[in-house]
Design a protein around this motif. Sequence first.
Motif, PDB file in Angstrom:
ATOM      1  N   PHE A  65      11.246  74.168  77.402  1.00  0.00           N
ATOM      2  CA  PHE A  65      10.321  72.646  77.677  1.00  0.00           C
ATOM      3  C   PHE A  65      11.286  71.617  77.298  1.00  0.00           C
ATOM      4  O   PHE A  65      11.459  70.666  77.922  1.00  0.00           O
ATOM      5  CB  PHE A  65       8.918  72.667  76.736  1.00  0.00           C
ATOM      6  CG  PHE A  65       8.316  71.526  76.605  1.00  0.00           C
ATOM      7  CD1 PHE A  65       7.701  70.848  77.716  1.00  0.00           C
ATOM      8  CD2 PHE A  65       8.621  70.843  75.389  1.00  0.00           C
ATOM      9  CE1 PHE A  65       7.220  69.678  77.423  1.00  0.00           C
ATOM     10  CE2 PHE A  65       7.995  69.499  75.237  1.00  0.00           C
ATOM     11  CZ  PHE A  65       7.234  68.856  76.162  1.00  0.00           C
ATOM     12  N   ARG A  66      11.919  71.848  76.124  1.00  0.00           N
ATOM     13  CA  ARG A  66      12.814  70.637  75.798  1.00  0.00           C
ATOM     14  C   ARG A  66      13.878  70.618  76.594  1.00  0.00           C
ATOM     15  O   ARG A  66      14.410  69.515  76.887  1.00  0.00           O
ATOM     16  CB  ARG A  66      13.195  71.018  74.198  1.00  0.00           C
ATOM     17  CG  ARG A  66      12.361  70.883  73.158  1.00  0.00           C
ATOM     18  CD  ARG A  66      13.068  71.240  71.623  1.00  0.00           C
ATOM     19  NE  ARG A  66      13.988  70.298  71.524  1.00  0.00           N
ATOM     20  CZ  ARG A  66      14.764  69.874  70.475  1.00  0.00           C
ATOM     21  NH1 ARG A  66      14.842  70.689  69.398  1.00  0.00           N
ATOM     22  NH2 ARG A  66      15.764  68.762  70.368  1.00  0.00           N
ATOM     23  N   ARG A  67      14.508  71.697  76.969  1.00  0.00           N
ATOM     24  CA  ARG A  67      15.769  71.490  77.990  1.00  0.00           C
ATOM     25  C   ARG A  67      15.242  70.770  79.144  1.00  0.00           C
ATOM     26  O   ARG A  67      15.752  69.803  79.765  1.00  0.00           O
ATOM     27  CB  ARG A  67      16.067  72.819  78.430  1.00  0.00           C
ATOM     28  CG  ARG A  67      17.513  72.818  79.192  1.00  0.00           C
ATOM     29  CD  ARG A  67      18.297  74.352  79.423  1.00  0.00           C
ATOM     30  NE  ARG A  67      17.268  75.221  80.167  1.00  0.00           N
ATOM     31  CZ  ARG A  67      16.507  76.112  79.422  1.00  0.00           C
ATOM     32  NH1 ARG A  67      16.700  76.308  77.931  1.00  0.00           N
ATOM     33  NH2 ARG A  67      15.706  76.816  80.043  1.00  0.00           N
ATOM     34  N   TRP A  68      14.099  71.201  80.014  1.00  0.00           N
ATOM     35  CA  TRP A  68      13.542  70.452  81.023  1.00  0.00           C
ATOM     36  C   TRP A  68      13.377  69.057  80.956  1.00  0.00           C
ATOM     37  O   TRP A  68      13.575  68.305  81.652  1.00  0.00           O
ATOM     38  CB  TRP A  68      12.326  71.303  81.352  1.00  0.00           C
ATOM     39  CG  TRP A  68      12.624  72.411  82.562  1.00  0.00           C
ATOM     40  CD1 TRP A  68      13.457  73.456  82.185  1.00  0.00           C
ATOM     41  CD2 TRP A  68      12.120  72.652  83.704  1.00  0.00           C
ATOM     42  NE1 TRP A  68      13.345  74.208  83.172  1.00  0.00           N
ATOM     43  CE2 TRP A  68      12.658  73.902  84.298  1.00  0.00           C
ATOM     44  CE3 TRP A  68      11.023  71.867  84.203  1.00  0.00           C
ATOM     45  CZ2 TRP A  68      12.201  74.209  85.482  1.00  0.00           C
ATOM     46  CZ3 TRP A  68      10.569  72.485  85.768  1.00  0.00           C
ATOM     47  CH2 TRP A  68      11.227  73.462  86.108  1.00  0.00           C
ATOM     48  N   ARG A  69      12.895  68.704  79.481  1.00  0.00           N
ATOM     49  CA  ARG A  69      12.334  67.259  79.270  1.00  0.00           C
ATOM     50  C   ARG A  69      13.788  66.596  79.214  1.00  0.00           C
ATOM     51  O   ARG A  69      13.687  65.466  79.568  1.00  0.00           O
ATOM     52  CB  ARG A  69      11.360  67.239  78.186  1.00  0.00           C
ATOM     53  CG  ARG A  69      11.373  65.724  77.774  1.00  0.00           C
ATOM     54  CD  ARG A  69      10.171  65.731  76.336  1.00  0.00           C
ATOM     55  NE  ARG A  69      10.996  66.316  75.387  1.00  0.00           N
ATOM     56  CZ  ARG A  69      10.470  66.457  74.217  1.00  0.00           C
ATOM     57  NH1 ARG A  69       9.203  66.262  73.873  1.00  0.00           N
ATOM     58  NH2 ARG A  69      11.278  67.046  72.960  1.00  0.00           N
ATOM     59  N   LYS A  70      14.550  66.971  78.482  1.00  0.00           N
ATOM     60  CA  LYS A  70      15.846  66.371  78.262  1.00  0.00           C
ATOM     61  C   LYS A  70      16.622  66.077  79.419  1.00  0.00           C
ATOM     62  O   LYS A  70      17.363  65.149  79.867  1.00  0.00           O
ATOM     63  CB  LYS A  70      17.006  67.197  77.099  1.00  0.00           C
ATOM     64  CG  LYS A  70      18.351  66.569  76.657  1.00  0.00           C
ATOM     65  CD  LYS A  70      18.966  67.162  75.932  1.00  0.00           C
ATOM     66  CE  LYS A  70      20.334  66.799  75.552  1.00  0.00           C
ATOM     67  NZ  LYS A  70      21.085  67.636  74.508  1.00  0.00           N
ATOM     68  N   GLY A  75      10.172  65.695  85.495  1.00  0.00           N
ATOM     69  CA  GLY A  75       9.799  64.535  86.374  1.00  0.00           C
ATOM     70  C   GLY A  75      10.244  64.870  87.829  1.00  0.00           C
ATOM     71  O   GLY A  75       9.616  64.531  88.518  1.00  0.00           O
ATOM     72  N   GLU A  76      11.553  65.508  87.905  1.00  0.00           N
ATOM     73  CA  GLU A  76      11.858  65.855  89.181  1.00  0.00           C
ATOM     74  C   GLU A  76      10.839  66.888  89.878  1.00  0.00           C
ATOM     75  O   GLU A  76      10.742  66.702  91.089  1.00  0.00           O
ATOM     76  CB  GLU A  76      13.266  66.484  89.118  1.00  0.00           C
ATOM     77  CG  GLU A  76      13.836  67.200  90.442  1.00  0.00           C
ATOM     78  CD  GLU A  76      15.361  67.676  90.130  1.00  0.00           C
ATOM     79  OE1 GLU A  76      15.843  68.210  91.174  1.00  0.00           O
ATOM     80  OE2 GLU A  76      15.849  67.303  89.321  1.00  0.00           O
ATOM     81  N   LEU A  77      10.444  67.876  89.129  1.00  0.00           N
ATOM     82  CA  LEU A  77       9.340  68.573  89.784  1.00  0.00           C
ATOM     83  C   LEU A  77       8.138  67.883  90.180  1.00  0.00           C
ATOM     84  O   LEU A  77       7.726  68.161  91.183  1.00  0.00           O
ATOM     85  CB  LEU A  77       9.084  69.818  88.709  1.00  0.00           C
ATOM     86  CG  LEU A  77       7.963  70.635  89.254  1.00  0.00           C
ATOM     87  CD1 LEU A  77       8.111  71.644  90.654  1.00  0.00           C
ATOM     88  CD2 LEU A  77       7.554  71.781  88.036  1.00  0.00           C
ATOM     89  N   HIS A  78       7.628  67.181  89.213  1.00  0.00           N
ATOM     90  CA  HIS A  78       6.403  66.437  89.608  1.00  0.00           C
ATOM     91  C   HIS A  78       6.573  65.446  90.886  1.00  0.00           C
ATOM     92  O   HIS A  78       5.760  65.366  91.576  1.00  0.00           O
ATOM     93  CB  HIS A  78       6.099  65.346  88.381  1.00  0.00           C
ATOM     94  CG  HIS A  78       5.165  64.552  88.669  1.00  0.00           C
ATOM     95  ND1 HIS A  78       5.250  63.142  89.114  1.00  0.00           N
ATOM     96  CD2 HIS A  78       3.833  64.748  88.305  1.00  0.00           C
ATOM     97  CE1 HIS A  78       4.343  62.734  89.233  1.00  0.00           C
ATOM     98  NE2 HIS A  78       3.075  63.458  88.878  1.00  0.00           N
ATOM     99  N   ASP A  79       7.983  64.705  91.001  1.00  0.00           N
ATOM    100  CA  ASP A  79       8.120  63.980  92.140  1.00  0.00           C
ATOM    101  C   ASP A  79       8.146  64.663  93.437  1.00  0.00           C
ATOM    102  O   ASP A  79       7.671  64.339  94.583  1.00  0.00           O
ATOM    103  CB  ASP A  79       9.259  63.093  91.901  1.00  0.00           C
ATOM    104  CG  ASP A  79       9.224  62.248  90.763  1.00  0.00           C
ATOM    105  OD1 ASP A  79       8.192  61.926  90.226  1.00  0.00           O
ATOM    106  OD2 ASP A  79      10.367  61.502  90.240  1.00  0.00           O
ATOM    107  N   ARG A  80       8.938  66.026  93.189  1.00  0.00           N
ATOM    108  CA  ARG A  80       8.814  66.767  94.534  1.00  0.00           C
ATOM    109  C   ARG A  80       7.349  67.416  95.064  1.00  0.00           C
ATOM    110  O   ARG A  80       7.135  67.352  96.179  1.00  0.00           O
ATOM    111  CB  ARG A  80       9.553  67.935  94.220  1.00  0.00           C
ATOM    112  CG  ARG A  80      11.096  67.623  94.077  1.00  0.00           C
ATOM    113  CD  ARG A  80      11.826  68.909  93.902  1.00  0.00           C
ATOM    114  NE  ARG A  80      13.254  68.551  93.788  1.00  0.00           N
ATOM    115  CZ  ARG A  80      14.131  69.661  93.726  1.00  0.00           C
ATOM    116  NH1 ARG A  80      13.725  71.035  93.481  1.00  0.00           N
ATOM    117  NH2 ARG A  80      15.431  69.315  93.480  1.00  0.00           N
ATOM    118  N   LEU A  81       6.443  67.630  93.962  1.00  0.00           N
ATOM    119  CA  LEU A  81       5.165  68.199  94.454  1.00  0.00           C
ATOM    120  C   LEU A  81       4.502  67.083  94.901  1.00  0.00           C
ATOM    121  O   LEU A  81       3.672  67.287  95.890  1.00  0.00           O
ATOM    122  CB  LEU A  81       4.613  68.506  93.166  1.00  0.00           C
ATOM    123  CG  LEU A  81       5.013  70.189  92.628  1.00  0.00           C
ATOM    124  CD1 LEU A  81       4.213  70.217  91.387  1.00  0.00           C
ATOM    125  CD2 LEU A  81       4.882  71.237  93.712  1.00  0.00           C
TER     126      LEU A  81
END
Length: 222
Positions: A65-70, A75-81
């Motif tokens: 989770f920390r790695r993805w957030r950093k 956010g990239e996954l959210h925007d793609r979806l």
Amino acid sequence: MTDAQWAVVRDALPVPAWMEGRGGQPEGYCHRQMLDAVFYVTDNGIKWRAMPVDFPAWDRVYAFFRRWRKQGLAGELHDRLRGRVRTAEGRDREPSAGIIDSQSVKAAASVPAVSRGYDGGKKINGRRRHVITDSLGLLLMVWVTAANVTDGQAATAMLPVLRTRFRKITLVWADGGYTGRLVTWAKEKLQLTLQIVKRSDDTTGSCGGRPYTSAGAPPGPN
């Protein structure tokens, strides 16, 4: 996630560097397991250490989770979806209009006083969520502040960022809390039309979803 949900999410996931020969090591856990674990913590509001044993070790999930957030991958996954949902609804991937609104929420006693404020209009001591969505109600921006931060103050900070991130947006609907000099400022400084829509008895929509459908309300562009 169900198998159908995972099929959609899997295709929208950022590709790890090691799979493209850009270095790094293969991850030890399936992304589906990791995301399910993160969703579980978020949905239930539990501590990371209280994660059920059905999931991977809590510290591995937290590191993921920390790695993805950093790295901005969440956010990239959210925007793609969001783009896929818009396309499925017959819209352009990038929105051309948005809706801004806010909601004050009472804060628990454990919330630090420095991050709380008093909303005199709603008579709430707590925090306020400032949200901008597209015309389908899909999230574009969110900012959490003390409840005494006004709609105008939040919009002054959020709208420039919105225009930078979503260049096609030229129209934003808002309620009466955003009237005044903010409308002129948005037009002159951002080339953005902030259209105030008054609520009425025959209104069937609200900010955060499809905009107002009362008589005289503007049709919804993308």
